[in-house]
Structure formats: structure tokens, C-alpha cells
Enzyme design. Structure first.
Site, PDB file in Angstrom:
ATOM      1  N   SER A 198       0.101   5.412   7.879  1.00 11.36           N
ATOM      2  CA  SER A 198      -0.941   4.424   8.185  1.00 11.36           C
ATOM      3  C   SER A 198      -0.377   3.045   8.509  1.00 11.36           C
ATOM      4  CB  SER A 198      -1.958   4.328   7.050  1.00 11.36           C
ATOM      5  OG  SER A 198      -1.396   3.795   5.880  1.00 11.36           O
ATOM      6  N   THR A 204      -2.430   5.668   2.724  1.00 10.97           N
ATOM      7  CA  THR A 204      -2.943   4.660   1.784  1.00 10.97           C
ATOM      8  C   THR A 204      -2.493   3.239   2.097  1.00 10.97           C
ATOM      9  OG1 THR A 204      -1.097   5.060   0.258  1.00 10.97           O
ATOM     10  CG2 THR A 204      -3.117   6.341  -0.083  1.00 10.97           C
ATOM     11  N   ASP A 205      -1.468   3.063   2.947  1.00 12.17           N
ATOM     12  CA  ASP A 205      -0.962   1.714   3.196  1.00 12.17           C
ATOM     13  C   ASP A 205      -2.030   0.797   3.791  1.00 12.17           C
ATOM     14  OD1 ASP A 205       1.434   2.577   2.250  1.00 12.17           O
ATOM     15  OD2 ASP A 205       2.530   2.417   4.139  1.00 12.17           O
ATOM     16  N   THR A 238       0.115  10.123   3.759  1.00 12.11           N
ATOM     17  CA  THR A 238       0.778  10.913   2.723  1.00 12.11           C
ATOM     18  C   THR A 238       0.050  12.214   2.450  1.00 12.11           C
ATOM     19  OG1 THR A 238       1.716   8.947   1.678  1.00 12.11           O
ATOM     20  CG2 THR A 238       1.508  10.887   0.293  1.00 12.11           C
TER      21      THR A 238
END
Length: 365
Positions: free
Chosen positions: A91, A124-125, A46
Site C-alpha cells: 500500500s 495497512t501502510d 500484507t
């Protein structure tokens, strides 16, 4: 000239001089070149995302790292940042191949005496998984900071520029040495063992509920809450491929065949159990079959919070001795999988594996 007129003239001259002095722009302070160099390895996410407008819809991993760096005011005053685009993906697409490429480039950067620290920009995943992998596979001498954002650069009040600036401040801080891999998000510094993503939208999505953060970046100088613990790479990567470890999810009514199917073709299995890593009668039967066949099985909690310690023999058929299982301690199922993948590069007994989880599955001293 009469005295009153002379006095008036002096006052006018003084006033004019004062006005001129007030209008003179201040001389800008000379810019001091930064004395430290940081190596940045970009993977997308992101923080490299963009949308058609300021709304929530966007696509991750589309903005090149050079454009991201130019969007951070004052970054060049903190450090010399050299960047390399390792990947540019969301990610959810980060895999072992990207981990290996990251690890190779990190090792090159850490060996460079001119580099003070390394930063990885990341979605961030799976950010916490990459950070935990690096915490086990790299030495602690120089900081390795993993950073991302919850909003793309096209959003109103994007958090990426501030997070990246904070990451550079951490990577160049003297107090960050000997801490190894860290996560920096939303003014906060986390240990990869304890941090997890708890929200899918908010900027304060990351937390460490069992242990809390290890520091913060509320000023230009990062603050750490405890002394560093120097260490070598705990489990260096060997060979071309890591052992395959699967994850099974516990729920009401989970059956033995569900566990067997999840473990099919895997070298080991992590179970995200209910409560404190508990398993149903059917799941326990399948687990006994797996461990008897030499397949390590680790119990973790599906909620990802709490310490799953070793169940003693007094708990009967629920005990780890009866099941042949390993207690996953404070690790989420995803992180337990990573520790197993690295640990099983070398043949290890169940007791050896439990000792690794007791050492690297608990954050802090």
C-alpha cells in the site's frame, strides 16, 4: 429359558443396540446457501503477502485474491463473495490512480441490487487514507469495508483469514447499512475519520485514540455502539486529476525556507505542527506569505492525536486569523491532505474550508 438367562439376553441386546446407536455418525445439518452477495476488490498488501517460511520476512502484494479466499474456512457459508483484482501492490504504492479505479468499481457494485456490500483488501501502510477517501467520495447506503492484515498468510498465526471473515460479516450485517466506509481489523470496527495505525508489527496496530472504535466482531454477528448516520457522498470526485496538496513536517528549528520548499508547486499545504499544531516564528512567516497568495494552509498535529481547533484572535500572532490558516481538527496530516484534495475541486473560501474540516474532521455526532 430360565428367567435369569432370559433377563441376561435382554440386557445384552439393549447394550448392543445402545452401542450401535452411539457409533452411528450424526447426520450433518443441511448447508443453507448464503442469501447475501458481497463484492470484493483486492489491491494487495500484507494480506496478499508471502514469505519463504513462517518468519517475519515477506513481500506484500504477491498472492492473488482467489488463493486468499480459499484460505478462509467457512467463508462461503456467510456470503457469496465475488472478487476482482484491482491491483496487487504494497500500500506504499497506492496512489490516486488506484483510488479512482477502486471508486469506479465500488460505484458499479453499489448500484447492483444483488450486492449487499463491498470489501476492499488493502495493505495497512495507507489503509486509513484509502478508507477516509472512500468515506468522503461514496454514499453511505451500503457498507464499504476496508480490511488488511499485519501478518502474511505464510506466517504462523496469520491474522488475514479472520480479518477477512469479519469484514464479510460486517459487509452483510443489516446494522451496517447507512454507515458507509469502515475499517475492520483485529475484531474491531473503526470510523475512517478516527482510525490510525499506531504500531508497525503487532496485530492490534490500529486504534482510534480520540474517539474509540464504533463496533466489534466478537461473535458471528457484528455489534455497533451507536446509530448509523446516513449521508450522500460528501465530496464526489470530479475531473481527471485532484489538486496537489503537500505536507510539511514541524520540528524544533524548522525554518521559513523549509515550509516554502514543501509548498512549492502545490495547490495547498498541510503542516504537521508540533504540540497542538503550533508553528515556529520562521514557519509562521512562510505560512503568512502562502495564505496571502491564496494557498490554503491547514494546521494539524504531527502526533496525529487530539483536536486541533480554531485558534482565536486572543492568541495574537499564533491565531488562525493572523496566519490565515485552517484548523485541521481531529484529522491526521495525511487525512487532512485528502479532505483538501477533494474540497479544492471547487473554489472555496477559507471559511468554507474550515466548515468542511469542522464537519468531516471530527468523528461521531
Amino acid at each position: 429359558m430360565p428367567k435369569p438367562v432370559a433377563a441376561l439376553a435382554v440386557v445384552c441386546l439393549l447394550a448392543a443396540a445402545a452401542g450401535a446407536q452411539a457409533q452411528t455418525p450424526p447426520v450433518p445439518a443441511p448447508t443453507v446457501p448464503p442469501t447475501k452477495t458481497v463484492r470484493l476488490l483486492a489491491t494487495g498488501g500484507t494480506i496478499a503477502g508471502a514469505g519463504q517460511g513462517p518468519g517475519a520476512s515477506y513481500r506484500a502484494g504477491v498472492v492473488p485474491i482467489g488463493d486468499i479466499l480459499r484460505a478462509v474456512p467457512g467463508l462461503g457459508d456467510v456470503a457469496n463473495v465475488t472478487a476482482e483484482q484491482i491491483a496487487n501492490v504494497g500500500s506504499y504504492d497506492v496512489d490516486e490512480a488506484i483510488w479512482r479505479k477502486l471508486l469506479d468499481r465500488i460505484q458499479v457494485a453499489l448500484a447492483d441490487p444483488q450486492v449487499s456490500g463491498v470489501i476492499i483488501t488493502h495493505g495497512t501502510d495507507t489503509l486509513e487514507e484509502t478508507a477516509y477517501f472512500l468515506s468522503l467520495a461514496t454514499p453511505s447506503t451500503k457498507p464499504v469495508v476496508v480490511v488488511g492484515s499485519m501478518r502474511p498468510g505464510t506466517a504462523v498465526s496469520a491474522d488475514g483469514p479472520q480479518n477477512l471473515l469479519d469484514a464479510v460479516r460486517v459487509a452483510t450485517a443489516d446494522d451496517a447499512r447507512n454507515r458507509g466506509a469502515m475499517v475492520v481489523m483485529n475484531d474491531t470496527i473503526f470510523d475512517p475519520r478516527s482510525v490510525t495505525k499506531f504500531d508497525v508489527r503487532r496485530v492490534n496496530a490500529f486504534a482510534a485514540p480520540s474517539r474509540g472504535p464504533i463496533g466489534d466482531v466478537l461473535t458471528e454477528r457484528p455489534r455497533f455502539f451507536a446509530q448509523a448516520e446516513p449521508h450522500d457522498a460528501a465530496l464526489p470526485v470530479k475531473g481527471d486529476t485532484l489538486p496537489r496538496v503537500a505536507i510539511a513536517y514541524g520540528y524544533a528549528g524548522v525554518r521559513a525556507e523549509d515550509i516554502r520548499a514543501a509548498a512549492s508547486g502545490a495547490r495547498a499545504l498541510v503542516i504537521a505542527g508540533v504540540g497542538a499544531g503550533s508553528l515556529s516564528a520562521g514557519a509562521r512567516q512562510a505560512v503568512k506569505e502562502l495564505t496571502a497568495a491564496g494557498i490554503p494552509v491547514v494546521r494539524t498535529a504531527r502526533q496525529g492525536v487530539g483536536d486541533i481547533w480554531y485558534n482565536p484572535a486572543a492568541t495574537g500572532d499564533l491565531s488562525d486569523d493572523a496566519l490565515g490558516t485552517i484548523a485541521g481538527r481531529e484529522l491526521t496530516p495525511a487525512k487532512a491532505r485528502i479532505l483538501l484534495m477533494l474540497a479544492l475541486q471547487t473554489p472555496r473560501s477559507r471559511n468554507d474550508l474550515q466548515a468542511l474540516f469542522d464537519r468531516y474532521g471530527v468523528a461521531g455526532p
